[in-house]
Motif scaffolding. Structure first.
Motif, short mmCIF file in Angstrom:
data_model
loop_
_atom_site.label_atom_id
_atom_site.label_comp_id
_atom_site.label_asym_id
_atom_site.label_seq_id
_atom_site.Cartn_x
_atom_site.Cartn_y
_atom_site.Cartn_z
N ARG A 299 16.43 38.76 47.65
CA ARG A 299 15.58 38.00 46.74
C ARG A 299 15.47 38.71 45.39
NH1 ARG A 299 12.91 36.68 51.68
NH2 ARG A 299 11.64 38.58 51.61
N ALA A 300 15.38 40.04 45.41
CA ALA A 300 15.30 40.80 44.16
C ALA A 300 16.57 40.63 43.32
CB ALA A 300 15.04 42.28 44.45
N VAL A 301 17.73 40.62 43.98
CA VAL A 301 18.99 40.42 43.27
C VAL A 301 18.99 39.05 42.59
CG1 VAL A 301 21.47 40.09 43.56
CG2 VAL A 301 20.33 42.02 44.67
N GLY A 302 18.55 38.03 43.30
CA GLY A 302 18.48 36.70 42.71
C GLY A 302 17.56 36.65 41.50
N ALA A 303 16.42 37.32 41.60
CA ALA A 303 15.47 37.36 40.48
C ALA A 303 16.05 38.11 39.29
CB ALA A 303 14.16 37.98 40.93
N ALA A 304 16.79 39.20 39.55
CA ALA A 304 17.42 39.96 38.47
C ALA A 304 18.46 39.12 37.74
CB ALA A 304 18.05 41.24 39.03
N GLY A 305 19.27 38.38 38.50
CA GLY A 305 20.24 37.51 37.87
C GLY A 305 19.58 36.44 37.01
N ALA A 306 18.49 35.88 37.50
CA ALA A 306 17.75 34.87 36.73
C ALA A 306 17.18 35.47 35.45
CB ALA A 306 16.64 34.26 37.58
N ALA A 307 16.65 36.69 35.54
CA ALA A 307 16.11 37.35 34.34
C ALA A 307 17.19 37.57 33.30
CB ALA A 307 15.46 38.68 34.73
#
Length: 365
Positions: A344-352
């Motif tokens: 989930r953190a990886v997904g959020a980093a990509g979105a950021a």
């Protein structure tokens, strides 16, 4: 995100009869290092829409250039003076150009002094006519004058600075922090059963002790995971082969003589790995993008791995950085238990990162 970047002006590409603005950048790196190519690929893909790219590549070999997957209409330059001349003219075309600093690590060296100085020159020209410049995802190894002066001036002239870690931001004294651009990569391939544990080490750094490495192997096999050593850079291949032999495990990344083939081989392993551990930062990041939980088990003090991972919400626990085999099992167990949180953190980093890219596009007048 910086309030400066949030105050965006309309995108010139939306105005009738006006060609898309130009992007001037340089994308040099370690040319045998897959991670260096992949983070710059993600950067170019995120920031490349509706822009004509002019990219200085120097002596980069063909396989590095191919791995970047630059926009089809990108113009590449092997000569620094020719690129700098084109960029100087371009940055003076009001509302038509932007400068993007090369993401990745800078240091206080003669080469980086020259690149920092060239960046500062282009940023100064752009400021004269309102063309913006951005330094997004840069990490600083150090700041030692006089060699750091080129980048110091560039930092002051850039419209936005977003460093890849807090330590870098603090060294240069201004800007925001964003995740490393490799977190903007797309996952490779379909989801697979995760039956491996990938070991990805720089073999020019001290490896963990035999006791620590055997504790890793023992833990992985107790969990039904088969360890495999991975060479993510061509220069690591011989050392990783010795490591694999020493541990009695398989070795991936042995067949490729070009980065495209190497990517296919090593990312195929990451897709099937529950964990990826080592001291190759972009092996940990690319492995995390492909769904493997990253872990830091190294044989030397950690000066930049955790600090690069933490802006993405990863590697929040201290890893194993000493000869402490008893610490291996509890640490890996914790990483394994939080694998879904890491995804989930990886997904959020990509979105950021996509937000940073979109905002940088909107600031081109």
């Amino acid at each position: 995100m910086s309030s400066v970047i949030a105050a965006a002006s309309p995108d010139a590409s939306s105005r009738p009869g006006i060609a898309p603005p130009a992007t001037f950048t340089y994308l040099s790196g370690q040319y045998d290092n897959l991670g260096d190519a992949l983070l710059r690929r993600a950067f170019a893909h995120a920031l490349g829409a509706d822009r004509r790219w002019h990219v200085y590549l120097g002596a980069a070999p063909d396989d590095y250039v191919a791995a970047l997957e630059l926009p089809r209409d990108a113009r590449t330059y092997r000569s620094l003076p020719r690129w700098l001349a084109a960029a100087s003219v371009g940055m003076l075309r009001r509302g038509r150009s932007r400068f993007l600093a090369n993401p990745g690590e800078i240091s206080s060296s003669l080469t980086e002094f020259a690149l920092g100085g060239a960046s500062a020159w282009l940023l100064m020209l752009g400021r004269l006519v309102g063309n913006p410049g951005f330094r997004l995802g840069v990490g600083a190894r150090d700041r030692a004058r006089p060699a750091s002066l080129g980048h110091e001036l560039a930092v002051r002239l850039a419209r936005v600075n977003a460093w890849r870690d807090e330590t870098s931001r603090n060294l240069y004294g201004r800007g925001d922090v964003c995740p490393d651009w490799a977190f903007a990569l797309s996952p490779e391939g379909a989801e697979h059963e995760r039956r491996n544990l990938a070991l990805a080490y720089r073999t020019d750094r001290p490896l963990p002790s035999d006791a620590v490495l055997h504790a890793v192997i023992e833990w992985s096999r107790e969990r039904g995971l088969e360890p495999i050593a991975v060479s993510q850079t061509l220069r690591d291949r011989a050392g990783t082969a010795l490591l694999a032999q020493r541990l009695g495990v398989a070795h991936a990344g042995t067949e490729a003589d070009d980065l495209t083939t190497l990517e296919r081989e090593v990312r195929g392993i990451y897709q099937r790995s529950a964990l990826v551990l080592g001291n190759r930062i972009h092996a940990l990041i690319v492995g995390a993008v492909d769904g493997a939980a990253p872990a830091i088990v190294i044989g030397h003090p950690d000066v930049k791995i955790a600090r690069t991972m933490r802006p993405a919400g990863l590697c929040l626990e201290d890893g194993v950085t000493a000869d402490a085999p008893d610490a291996v099992g509890p640490y890996l167990e914790s990483v394994y238990a939080h694998a879904d949180d890491d995804r989930r953190a990886v997904g959020a980093a990509g979105a950021a990162l996509r937000c940073w890219a979109e905002a940088a596009g909107k600031t081109v007048a």
